[in-house]
Design an enzyme around this catalytic site. Structure first.
Site, PDB file in Angstrom:
ATOM      1  N   ASN A  24       0.842  -1.194   0.000  1.00 36.71           N
ATOM      2  CA  ASN A  24       0.000   0.000   0.000  1.00 36.71           C
ATOM      3  C   ASN A  24       0.876   1.243   0.000  1.00 36.71           C
ATOM      4  OD1 ASN A  24      -0.330  -1.410   2.799  1.00 36.71           O
ATOM      5  ND2 ASN A  24      -0.927   0.650   3.336  1.00 36.71           N
ATOM      6  N   ASP A  25       0.699   2.171   0.923  1.00 39.04           N
ATOM      7  CA  ASP A  25       1.239   3.530   0.797  1.00 39.04           C
ATOM      8  C   ASP A  25       2.724   3.633   0.422  1.00 39.04           C
ATOM      9  OD1 ASP A  25      -1.085   3.490   2.309  1.00 39.04           O
ATOM     10  OD2 ASP A  25      -0.267   4.630   3.978  1.00 39.04           O
ATOM     11  N   SER A  51       3.111   3.872   8.043  1.00 39.09           N
ATOM     12  CA  SER A  51       3.637   4.876   7.111  1.00 39.09           C
ATOM     13  C   SER A  51       4.434   5.974   7.797  1.00 39.09           C
ATOM     14  CB  SER A  51       2.487   5.489   6.311  1.00 39.09           C
ATOM     15  OG  SER A  51       2.050   4.546   5.370  1.00 39.09           O
ATOM     16  N   ARG A 106      -0.810   8.907  13.597  1.00 35.98           N
ATOM     17  CA  ARG A 106       0.127   8.222  12.695  1.00 35.98           C
ATOM     18  C   ARG A 106       0.503   9.021  11.451  1.00 35.98           C
ATOM     19  NH1 ARG A 106      -4.757   5.476  12.418  1.00 35.98           N
ATOM     20  NH2 ARG A 106      -5.841   5.602  10.426  1.00 35.98           N
ATOM     21  N   GLU A 118      -5.599  10.535   7.132  1.00 31.49           N
ATOM     22  CA  GLU A 118      -4.342   9.792   7.161  1.00 31.49           C
ATOM     23  C   GLU A 118      -3.314  10.496   6.263  1.00 31.49           C
ATOM     24  OE1 GLU A 118      -5.877   5.245   7.772  1.00 31.49           O
ATOM     25  OE2 GLU A 118      -5.800   5.908   5.701  1.00 31.49           O
TER      26      GLU A 118
END
Ligand code: FRU
Length: 495
Positions: free
Chosen positions: A21-22, A81, A145, A198
């Protein structure tokens, strides 16, 4: 990794196997090497077990997969992340003998806490060790986060933006040494809320036709996008070292497709240069169900690398312009077709023989009248074997919507969240009297750019057979309207 599967992007980054993902920790080193880290589950084709995977590139298209850079301490933890910086002046005191020390700032996800931690690299980002004073920032929250750190020269401070995810708040923290962090201000309840905020980024970028720079705050929202699932919004504004102030309260979205999330900007690009970003080209609503997993053993690609700057020349005021980063490293041949005077016409490109199956095209329509514009412009990609298709266009030129349709593909159409159709308003531009469309099709990814990148869309697609025919078509245009079209086959960066 095997990069030959029919769904595998050939000029986009995707992980060797399993789930990504990220994008994380992106920076450019002193040798001009771009480092991309990413949320990586090396064991399964679904999310979980988060590590930082790593890849490097000199041109942002040809990537070399590197060993995994960051490992969690145990199975109950995840390396979530975050970002990386180069501590050139040894502000941290961790790099007495070098000016290329890299510090990664990441969220350690534990059952009872999301805390911010450092990992240190003495070899320019290839290997890391965890800082012994971790964590460097914790508030005892499970929803805190995705720290993104920049250097702010006017105050000689590091500045972190970080999400208080379920409070719709970006915290701004400052530090002299990357080790001790002080809360400076909050940016909150702006534009779209969704359910969580996020992966914030705060970036200084050039303004078109100006020597000034401005700041942009970007926030990724998931779930809760108006399109369903994940989306990114941005706010232009100013930053004074402690506070970000948005120019207005408009909710601006970065992409009108459904597969562009958690974008991050490279550390180390001067603020008066176009800023370079890469986003995760997927959506949490269906990313763990797409067929590249069972068919080819990998899930998710990154977006194209993009250059970004701000314009204030649009009818809706500020817009973030986003365009593909220089494609020349994957453009070795002449256009497959080009026509400077297409008029009302059709361009048909059969690229069944093009092994990469990657196409870039541009369609430019000029001299569109401000009133009573007529005519239509559209594109269709087809599979010569199954007849599946992917299309988009403007039914009517001028102040009318642009649409995309991925609903005529048979490979993945049963998921209720994998919605078919997207559209956006094209705002007729009286200064240019033009409509421009460019697009990259890379097997299971399409990215389109309208009006010179003032709007863009990223969508995934999973045809049963590779799309291998392109039809560009214009019809019913006003007298005097000019049309040019050009289509290139791009080279695989993975072959
Ligand atoms: C965004 C995100 C981040 C988190 C990471 C975990 O997609 O949920 O907030 O750090 O993914 O993989």
């Amino acid at each position: 990794g095997n990069y030959t599967g029919p769904l595998r992007p050939q000029i986009h980054f995707s992980p060797p196997v399993n789930f990504m993902n990220d994008p994380n920790g992106m920076f450019v080193d002193a040798e001009g090497v771009y480092h991309l880290y990413y949320q990586y589950n090396a064991l399964e084709t679904v999310a979980g077990n988060q590590h930082w995977g790593h890849a490097t590139s000199r041109d942002l298209y040809h990537w070399v997969n590197q060993p995994i850079a960051l490992f969690p301490g145990n199975r109950s933890q995840g390396i979530f992340s975050g970002s990386s910086v180069v501590d050139v002046n040894n502000t941290s005191g961790l790099f007495p003998d070098q000016d290329n020390g890299v510090v990664a700032i990441y969220t350690l996800n534990s059952p009872n806490d999301q805390s911010q931690n450092l990992a240190i690299s003495y070899d320019s980002g290839y290997t890391f060790e965890k800082y012994e004073g971790n964590p460097v920032l914790t508030i005892g929250s499970t929803q805190f986060r995705d720290p993104k750190v920049i250097w702010y020269a006017p105050t000689q401070r590091w500045v972190m933006v970080i999400a208080y995810a379920q409070e719709f708040t970006v915290g701004i923290f400052t530090s002299q040494n990357l080790l001790n962090w002080t809360a400076a201000s909050n940016f909150s309840y702006h534009g779209l809320l969704g359910l969580q905020w996020e992966c914030p980024n705060m970036v200084e970028m050039p303004m078109e036709n100006s020597t000034e720079t401005m700041w942009v705050m970007l926030v990724s929202i998931n779930p809760g996008s108006p399109l369903g699932g994940s989306i990114t919004q941005y706010a232009p504004g100013s930053f004074n070292g402690t506070h970000f102030t948005a120019v207005d309260s408009v909710a601006r979205i970065a992409d009108f497709g459904k597969d562009n999330y958690a974008g991050q900007f490279f550390y180390g690009i001067p603020g008066d240069q176009p800023q370079i970003s890469i986003a995760w080209a997927s959506n949490w609503q269906y990313t763990q169900a797409v067929p590249s997993g069972p068919l080819e053993g990998w899930r998710s690609a990154m977006s194209l690398p993009r250059i970004n700057y701000l314009t204030n020349a649009t009818r809706v005021g500020y817009r973030l312009v986003s365009l593909p980063y220089d494609l020349s490293p994957v453009t070795s041949s002449e256009p497959l077709q080009s026509n400077d005077d297409l008029g009302n016409g059709t361009v048909l490109v059969d690229f069944t023989d093009l092994e990469s199956k990657v196409i870039y095209f541009e369609l430019n329509i000029t001299n569109i009248p401000a009133v009573n514009a007529s005519g239509t412009a559209n594109f269709t990609f087809l599979s010569s074997i199954t007849g599946e298709s992917l299309s988009g266009g403007q039914y009517l030129l001028g102040d009318n919507p642009f649409w995309l349709d991925r609903g005529r593909l048979r490979g993945f159409d049963s998921d209720p969240f994998f919605t078919d159709k997207f559209s956006t308003n094209v705002l007729y531009d009286a200064d240019t009297a033009a409509f421009t469309l460019s697009a990259v099709l890379d097997r299971s990814l399409l990215e389109v750019f309208l009006q010179g990148g003032e709007q863009s869309a990223t969508i995934t697609l999973f045809p049963e057979q590779p799309l291998d025919i392109l039809v560009l078509r214009t019809a019913g245009l006003n007298e005097g309207v000019g049309v040019s079209a050009a289509v290139w086959g791009l080279d695989s960066a993975w072959a």
